[in-house]
Design a protein around this motif. Structure first.
Motif, PDB file in Angstrom:
ATOM      1  N   LEU A  28      50.466   3.381  41.166  1.00 30.95           N
ATOM      2  CA  LEU A  28      49.315   2.502  41.390  1.00 30.95           C
ATOM      3  C   LEU A  28      48.937   2.458  42.869  1.00 30.95           C
ATOM      4  N   THR A  29      49.943   2.435  43.736  1.00 27.76           N
ATOM      5  CA  THR A  29      49.670   2.443  45.177  1.00 27.76           C
ATOM      6  C   THR A  29      48.993   3.743  45.595  1.00 27.76           C
ATOM      7  N   ALA A  30      49.483   4.859  45.043  1.00 26.78           N
ATOM      8  CA  ALA A  30      48.890   6.163  45.367  1.00 26.78           C
ATOM      9  C   ALA A  30      47.445   6.234  44.904  1.00 26.78           C
ATOM     10  N   LEU A  31      47.159   5.712  43.709  1.00 22.76           N
ATOM     11  CA  LEU A  31      45.782   5.708  43.217  1.00 22.76           C
ATOM     12  C   LEU A  31      44.890   4.850  44.094  1.00 22.76           C
ATOM     13  N   ARG A  32      45.396   3.708  44.525  1.00 18.81           N
ATOM     14  CA  ARG A  32      44.615   2.813  45.378  1.00 18.81           C
ATOM     15  C   ARG A  32      44.311   3.457  46.729  1.00 18.81           C
ATOM     16  N   GLU A  33      45.286   4.186  47.288  1.00 26.74           N
ATOM     17  CA  GLU A  33      45.096   4.821  48.581  1.00 26.74           C
ATOM     18  C   GLU A  33      44.210   6.060  48.514  1.00 26.74           C
ATOM     19  N   SER A  34      44.088   6.645  47.320  1.00 28.19           N
ATOM     20  CA  SER A  34      43.382   7.923  47.196  1.00 28.19           C
ATOM     21  C   SER A  34      42.076   7.794  46.423  1.00 28.19           C
ATOM     22  N   TRP A  35      41.510   6.604  46.367  1.00 28.14           N
ATOM     23  CA  TRP A  35      40.287   6.443  45.579  1.00 28.14           C
ATOM     24  C   TRP A  35      39.150   7.293  46.137  1.00 28.14           C
ATOM     25  N   GLY A  36      39.125   7.482  47.460  1.00 26.34           N
ATOM     26  CA  GLY A  36      38.087   8.310  48.066  1.00 26.34           C
ATOM     27  C   GLY A  36      38.205   9.765  47.634  1.00 26.34           C
ATOM     28  N   LEU A  37      39.447  10.265  47.552  1.00 23.39           N
ATOM     29  CA  LEU A  37      39.671  11.639  47.114  1.00 23.39           C
ATOM     30  C   LEU A  37      39.314  11.807  45.638  1.00 23.39           C
ATOM     31  N   ILE A  38      39.633  10.801  44.838  1.00 22.84           N
ATOM     32  CA  ILE A  38      39.288  10.858  43.413  1.00 22.84           C
ATOM     33  C   ILE A  38      37.776  10.891  43.251  1.00 22.84           C
ATOM     34  N   ALA A  39      37.082  10.068  44.036  1.00 21.01           N
ATOM     35  CA  ALA A  39      35.620  10.052  43.984  1.00 21.01           C
ATOM     36  C   ALA A  39      35.038  11.401  44.407  1.00 21.01           C
ATOM     37  N   ALA A  40      35.635  11.992  45.443  1.00 19.20           N
ATOM     38  CA  ALA A  40      35.159  13.301  45.913  1.00 19.20           C
ATOM     39  C   ALA A  40      35.368  14.370  44.837  1.00 19.20           C
ATOM     40  N   LEU A  41      36.498  14.329  44.141  1.00 17.71           N
ATOM     41  CA  LEU A  41      36.772  15.294  43.078  1.00 17.71           C
ATOM     42  C   LEU A  41      35.764  15.137  41.937  1.00 17.71           C
ATOM     43  N   LEU A  42      35.518  13.898  41.527  1.00 10.51           N
ATOM     44  CA  LEU A  42      34.553  13.657  40.452  1.00 10.51           C
ATOM     45  C   LEU A  42      33.153  14.091  40.867  1.00 10.51           C
ATOM     46  N   LEU A  43      32.810  13.877  42.136  1.00 11.90           N
ATOM     47  CA  LEU A  43      31.500  14.300  42.632  1.00 11.90           C
ATOM     48  C   LEU A  43      31.364  15.822  42.579  1.00 11.90           C
ATOM     49  N   LEU A  44      32.431  16.539  42.963  1.00 12.78           N
ATOM     50  CA  LEU A  44      32.411  18.003  42.889  1.00 12.78           C
ATOM     51  C   LEU A  44      32.215  18.482  41.456  1.00 12.78           C
ATOM     52  N   VAL A  45      32.936  17.860  40.527  1.00 12.81           N
ATOM     53  CA  VAL A  45      32.804  18.231  39.122  1.00 12.81           C
ATOM     54  C   VAL A  45      31.373  18.010  38.646  1.00 12.81           C
ATOM     55  N   ALA A  46      30.779  16.882  39.032  1.00  5.31           N
ATOM     56  CA  ALA A  46      29.406  16.579  38.623  1.00  5.31           C
ATOM     57  C   ALA A  46      28.417  17.585  39.218  1.00  5.31           C
ATOM     58  N   ILE A  47      28.593  17.925  40.486  1.00  4.05           N
ATOM     59  CA  ILE A  47      27.681  18.865  41.150  1.00  4.05           C
ATOM     60  C   ILE A  47      27.745  20.239  40.501  1.00  4.05           C
ATOM     61  N   PHE A  48      28.968  20.752  40.299  1.00  2.00           N
ATOM     62  CA  PHE A  48      29.098  22.089  39.725  1.00  2.00           C
ATOM     63  C   PHE A  48      28.692  22.109  38.251  1.00  2.00           C
ATOM     64  N   SER A  49      28.900  21.022  37.540  1.00  2.16           N
ATOM     65  CA  SER A  49      28.460  20.949  36.145  1.00  2.16           C
ATOM     66  C   SER A  49      26.943  20.985  36.063  1.00  2.16           C
ATOM     67  N   PHE A  50      26.299  20.355  37.016  1.00  3.63           N
ATOM     68  CA  PHE A  50      24.832  20.367  37.064  1.00  3.63           C
ATOM     69  C   PHE A  50      24.315  21.732  37.509  1.00  3.63           C
ATOM     70  N   ALA A  51      25.037  22.371  38.440  1.00  4.68           N
ATOM     71  CA  ALA A  51      24.590  23.655  38.982  1.00  4.68           C
ATOM     72  C   ALA A  51      24.771  24.795  37.996  1.00  4.68           C
ATOM     73  N   SER A  52      25.792  24.706  37.144  1.00  3.98           N
ATOM     74  CA  SER A  52      26.054  25.793  36.199  1.00  3.98           C
ATOM     75  C   SER A  52      26.474  25.225  34.846  1.00  3.98           C
ATOM     76  N   PRO A  53      25.817  25.663  33.770  1.00  7.88           N
ATOM     77  CA  PRO A  53      26.182  25.157  32.426  1.00  7.88           C
ATOM     78  C   PRO A  53      27.529  25.683  31.949  1.00  7.88           C
ATOM     79  N   TRP A  54      28.101  26.680  32.651  1.00  8.46           N
ATOM     80  CA  TRP A  54      29.376  27.265  32.231  1.00  8.46           C
ATOM     81  C   TRP A  54      30.581  26.630  32.925  1.00  8.46           C
ATOM     82  N   PHE A  55      30.334  25.681  33.827  1.00  9.19           N
ATOM     83  CA  PHE A  55      31.452  25.129  34.600  1.00  9.19           C
ATOM     84  C   PHE A  55      32.291  24.169  33.774  1.00  9.19           C
ATOM     85  N   PHE A  56      31.663  23.242  33.091  1.00  5.89           N
ATOM     86  CA  PHE A  56      32.393  22.171  32.421  1.00  5.89           C
ATOM     87  C   PHE A  56      32.797  22.621  31.018  1.00  5.89           C
TER      88      PHE A  56
END
Length: 333
Positions: A28-56
């Motif tokens: 739980l502490t690790a998740l709390r400290e890394s919320w910015g990294l988790i958000a960045a990962l989800l943002l990357l997934v969203a960007i590449f999913s939008f850019a290419s229909p074969w990514f997700f």
């Protein structure tokens, strides 16, 4: 007798429950400290999913997890090295040398387990020598590991004559391929997290990076622990090399020459581990590996060439190091 046995069982159950609770709190502490990294990962997934229909899709997800697991095995060791205030740029060359050595022994007919053990032992020895030179001769980690990189790469080319070692036993490739990479990486990560956050050894390793002089005065075996950390790094580089060799079904003399070692160094930095030492954010390292693997897969699917992919990774490293430097200055101010 019955009372004593019952008390022992109760104590054992209490220890197990305490361990589980400690790991949950740590997670739980690790998740709390890394919320910015988790958000960045989800943002990357969203960007590449939008850019290419074969990514997700499932296949890409499996490839991302496998690539991240390969990097994670080396990055865990690099996190420990960075925690002591050091650096190791030789991991890619050690990966190649140990894989080639083990593969050549297997091709010669040596037992698979023995050949793999020889490669792992060679990686550990190289790491121990690096650590000893840094600890006892007070040489800069970058200089020592850069020399190790050159030596290991040269020996790999001499042993292989510049050609891949093919025809490996099926039992070897089966033991280090596909889902086994993920299992090995998670085992390394969880075991190291437990050691770093639940044992005195982990406290001492972080202490070496924070203030080695104070650790030495307090009786901490600074040199021995530093050697041990570099030994683990060499061992994990060899283990990662086995997973790469199994995926290619051959030991390549140029393995680790591309961005493998760079990503192993970049992932801990992206994950919030400071180059000044004293910190070991292993969950952050995991997130760094996932971010790099996601970015590489997304750029591949989007048709971005390999040179531009390397430019992107370099830019991320510069940004992460710059952010780390700014954070350090603010703390010192």
């Amino acid at each position: 007798m019955f009372y004593s046995t019952s008390m022992q069982r109760a104590q054992s159950s209490f220890d197990i429950l305490g361990a589980v609770r400690a790991m949950v709190r740590l997670s739980l502490t690790a998740l709390r400290e890394s919320w910015g990294l988790i958000a960045a990962l989800l943002l990357l997934v969203a960007i590449f999913s939008f850019a290419s229909p074969w990514f997700f899709n499932t296949l890409v997800l499996e490839r991302v997890i496998t690539n991240a697991s390969f990097t994670l095995i080396m990055a865990v060791g690099m996190t420990l090295v960075i925690a002591t205030g050091g650096i190791d740029v030789s991991v890619g060359a050690v990966l190649a040398l140990t894989s080639m050595t083990a593969a050549m022994f297997m091709i010669m007919g040596v037992n698979v387990v023995l050949a793999a053990a020889i490669g792992l032992g060679l990686g550990a020895v190289i790491g121990a020598v690096n650590g000893a030179l840094i600890s006892y001769l007070k040489l800069q980690p970058f200089i020592v590991t850069l020399a190790a990189l050159s030596l290991a790469r040269g020996l790999t080319l001499i042993l292989s004559d510049g050609t891949p070692a093919m025809g490996l036993p099926e039992s070897f490739t089966r033991a280090f391929k596909d889902e086994m990479v993920v299992i090995l990486a998670l085992a390394v990560l969880v075991g190291t997290m437990w050691m770093m956050h639940r044992t005195r050894l982990g406290i001492h390793i972080r202490g070496i990076g924070g203030n080695p002089t104070t650790c030495y005065i307090c009786g901490v075996p600074v040199n021995g622990l530093r050697i041990g950390v570099y030994t683990v790094q060499g061992l994990l580089a060899a283990l990662a090399g086995y997973t790469l060799t199994a995926s290619f079904d051959a030991a390549e003399p140029t393995a680790g020459l591309s961005t493998e070692w760079l990503e192993a160094l970049a992932a801990p930095i992206i994950g919030g581990n400071t180059m000044a030492g004293g910190r070991a954010r292993l969950f952050g390292t995991l997130m760094g590996c996932l971010i790099l693997a996601t970015m590489r897969s997304g750029l591949n699917i989007s048709g971005v060439s390999v040179p531009w992919q390397q430019v992107a990774i370099g830019a991320i490293i510069v940004g992460a190091v710059g952010l780390d430097a700014l954070t350090q200055r603010r703390r010192e101010a």
